[in-house]
Write a protein that holds these residues in place. Structure first.
Motif, PDB file in Angstrom:
ATOM      1  N   GLY A  52       0.769  -1.174  -0.002  1.00 33.18           N
ATOM      2  CA  GLY A  52       0.030  -0.044  -0.074  1.00 33.18           C
ATOM      3  C   GLY A  52       0.926   1.223  -0.138  1.00 33.18           C
ATOM      4  O   GLY A  52       0.291   2.667  -0.112  1.00 33.18           O
ATOM      5  N   GLY A  53       2.019   1.110   0.277  1.00 35.03           N
ATOM      6  CA  GLY A  53       2.984   2.223  -0.212  1.00 35.03           C
ATOM      7  C   GLY A  53       3.609   2.833   1.229  1.00 35.03           C
ATOM      8  O   GLY A  53       4.252   3.868   1.312  1.00 35.03           O
ATOM      9  N   GLY A  54       3.043   2.143   2.507  1.00 36.98           N
ATOM     10  CA  GLY A  54       3.564   2.853   3.564  1.00 36.98           C
ATOM     11  C   GLY A  54       4.446   1.827   4.435  1.00 36.98           C
ATOM     12  O   GLY A  54       4.805   0.821   3.830  1.00 36.98           O
ATOM     13  N   PRO A  55       4.734   2.173   5.563  1.00 38.43           N
ATOM     14  CA  PRO A  55       5.605   1.349   6.346  1.00 38.43           C
ATOM     15  C   PRO A  55       4.924   0.068   7.029  1.00 38.43           C
ATOM     16  O   PRO A  55       3.553  -0.028   6.897  1.00 38.43           O
ATOM     17  CB  PRO A  55       6.037   2.095   7.638  1.00 38.43           C
ATOM     18  N   ILE A  56       5.563  -0.942   7.254  1.00 37.93           N
ATOM     19  CA  ILE A  56       5.098  -2.180   7.629  1.00 37.93           C
ATOM     20  C   ILE A  56       4.542  -1.887   9.260  1.00 37.93           C
ATOM     21  O   ILE A  56       5.294  -1.365   9.862  1.00 37.93           O
ATOM     22  CB  ILE A  56       6.193  -3.306   7.716  1.00 37.93           C
ATOM     23  N   ALA A  57       3.258  -2.320   9.364  1.00 38.21           N
ATOM     24  CA  ALA A  57       2.633  -2.073  10.629  1.00 38.21           C
ATOM     25  C   ALA A  57       1.922  -3.262  11.204  1.00 38.21           C
ATOM     26  O   ALA A  57       2.079  -4.384  10.573  1.00 38.21           O
ATOM     27  CB  ALA A  57       1.307  -1.293  10.318  1.00 38.21           C
ATOM     28  N   GLY A  62      -0.782  -9.912  10.942  1.00 33.91           N
ATOM     29  CA  GLY A  62      -2.065 -10.872  11.223  1.00 33.91           C
ATOM     30  C   GLY A  62      -2.750 -10.239  12.560  1.00 33.91           C
ATOM     31  O   GLY A  62      -2.185  -9.372  13.100  1.00 33.91           O
ATOM     32  N   SER A  63      -3.536 -11.022  12.982  1.00 37.83           N
ATOM     33  CA  SER A  63      -4.443 -10.304  14.186  1.00 37.83           C
ATOM     34  C   SER A  63      -3.939 -10.954  15.392  1.00 37.83           C
ATOM     35  O   SER A  63      -4.531 -10.647  16.484  1.00 37.83           O
ATOM     36  CB  SER A  63      -5.902 -10.633  13.864  1.00 37.83           C
ATOM     37  N   ALA A 103       0.644  -9.199  23.666  1.00 38.71           N
ATOM     38  CA  ALA A 103       0.435  -7.902  24.509  1.00 38.71           C
ATOM     39  C   ALA A 103       0.348  -6.671  23.455  1.00 38.71           C
ATOM     40  O   ALA A 103       0.519  -5.844  23.751  1.00 38.71           O
ATOM     41  CB  ALA A 103       1.321  -7.478  25.564  1.00 38.71           C
ATOM     42  N   ASN A 104       0.150  -7.088  22.116  1.00 37.96           N
ATOM     43  CA  ASN A 104       0.060  -6.098  20.919  1.00 37.96           C
ATOM     44  C   ASN A 104       1.662  -5.483  21.008  1.00 37.96           C
ATOM     45  O   ASN A 104       1.609  -4.328  20.508  1.00 37.96           O
ATOM     46  CB  ASN A 104      -0.986  -5.215  21.025  1.00 37.96           C
ATOM     47  N   ILE A 105       2.660  -6.055  21.391  1.00 38.29           N
ATOM     48  CA  ILE A 105       3.812  -5.352  21.384  1.00 38.29           C
ATOM     49  C   ILE A 105       4.525  -5.852  19.819  1.00 38.29           C
ATOM     50  O   ILE A 105       4.672  -6.850  19.474  1.00 38.29           O
ATOM     51  CB  ILE A 105       4.875  -5.795  22.405  1.00 38.29           C
ATOM     52  N   PHE A 106       4.958  -4.928  18.817  1.00 33.91           N
ATOM     53  CA  PHE A 106       5.153  -5.113  17.686  1.00 33.91           C
ATOM     54  C   PHE A 106       6.695  -4.864  17.624  1.00 33.91           C
ATOM     55  O   PHE A 106       7.282  -3.727  18.088  1.00 33.91           O
ATOM     56  CB  PHE A 106       4.630  -4.141  16.983  1.00 33.91           C
ATOM     57  N   SER A 107       7.524  -5.720  16.830  1.00 32.21           N
ATOM     58  CA  SER A 107       8.877  -5.488  16.778  1.00 32.21           C
ATOM     59  C   SER A 107       9.437  -5.966  15.296  1.00 32.21           C
ATOM     60  O   SER A 107       8.744  -6.853  15.035  1.00 32.21           O
ATOM     61  CB  SER A 107       9.630  -6.094  18.036  1.00 32.21           C
ATOM     62  N   MET A 108      10.333  -5.243  14.928  1.00 37.08           N
ATOM     63  CA  MET A 108      10.786  -5.486  13.561  1.00 37.08           C
ATOM     64  C   MET A 108      12.291  -5.658  13.753  1.00 37.08           C
ATOM     65  O   MET A 108      12.959  -4.560  14.352  1.00 37.08           O
ATOM     66  CB  MET A 108      10.350  -4.791  12.706  1.00 37.08           C
ATOM     67  N   VAL A 109      12.997  -6.683  13.049  1.00 41.74           N
ATOM     68  CA  VAL A 109      14.360  -6.467  13.035  1.00 41.74           C
ATOM     69  C   VAL A 109      14.855  -6.527  11.474  1.00 41.74           C
ATOM     70  O   VAL A 109      14.430  -7.562  10.861  1.00 41.74           O
ATOM     71  CB  VAL A 109      15.157  -7.531  13.852  1.00 41.74           C
ATOM     72  N   ASN A 110      15.665  -5.652  10.883  1.00 37.21           N
ATOM     73  CA  ASN A 110      16.285  -5.752   9.594  1.00 37.21           C
ATOM     74  C   ASN A 110      17.477  -6.033   9.867  1.00 37.21           C
ATOM     75  O   ASN A 110      18.174  -5.410  10.131  1.00 37.21           O
ATOM     76  CB  ASN A 110      16.047  -4.527   9.018  1.00 37.21           C
TER      77      ASN A 110
END
Length: 173
Positions: A52-57, A62-63, A103-110
């Motif tokens: 969609g053109g934005g950052p990964i959210a 998933g839910s 706990a809806n904690i979102f993390s990303m590692v590139n």
């Protein structure tokens, strides 16, 4: 900053479930390998976003509590799957790992390594007519992920010394 005799090549790939997705950047207009004119990759970068053109959210994963990953590579030869580092055509490799905890904690590692961003003094010689870019997901994202590739390149007429370097790099394992 670009070096004085370089130009940029770009492509974008979008994940498709857990399928291996690839594309070739045709460089035949810039090269003539039979006569020693090749393309040399000086620098390369990979970027991640959503289709969609934005950052990964978090919603892109998933839910529920979940983790996702995508492997990325660029090679001087066509591949049918992600390859290991002992493949002499591989010159760019990275991965993105993302997770959503209960706990809806979102993390990303590139994964940042010597191969992303890729930056050299004398470059990686592409002795073929294409740069092969590819991605592969361990498990499907809820929303597809875009992976952008950017290469700073130049053309070069190979000297005898550079031909010897190329032969050693293609055969050494």
């Amino acid at each position: 900053m670009a070096r004085k005799d370089t130009f940029f090549l770009r492509t974008n790939l979008t994940t498709s479930g857990t399928n291996y997705v690839s594309d070739n950047i045709d460089i035949s207009a810039y090269t003539d390998p039979a006569r020693g004119r090749v393309l040399v990759v000086d620098r390369a970068w990979v970027s991640f976003g959503t289709d969609g053109g934005g950052p990964i959210a978090p919603a892109d994963l998933g839910s529920s509590a979940i983790s996702r990953s995508v492997g990325v590579q660029a090679c001087s030869e066509k591949q049918t799957a992600l390859v290991d580092l002992d493949n002499n055509s591989l010159f760019l490799e990275t991965s993105l790992y993302a997770s959503l905890a209960a706990a809806n904690i979102f993390s990303m590692v590139n994964e940042v390594s010597a191969m992303n961003p890729y930056d050299t003094e004398s470059g990686f010689i592409i002795p073929t007519d294409a740069i092969h870019c590819a991605i592969d997901c361990g498990s499907a994202f809820a929303a597809e992920i875009d992976v952008g590739f950017c290469f700073e390149v130049h053309t070069e007429k190979l000297s005898l010394q550079r031909i010897q370097e190329l032969l050693v790099s293609l055969t050494a394992n």
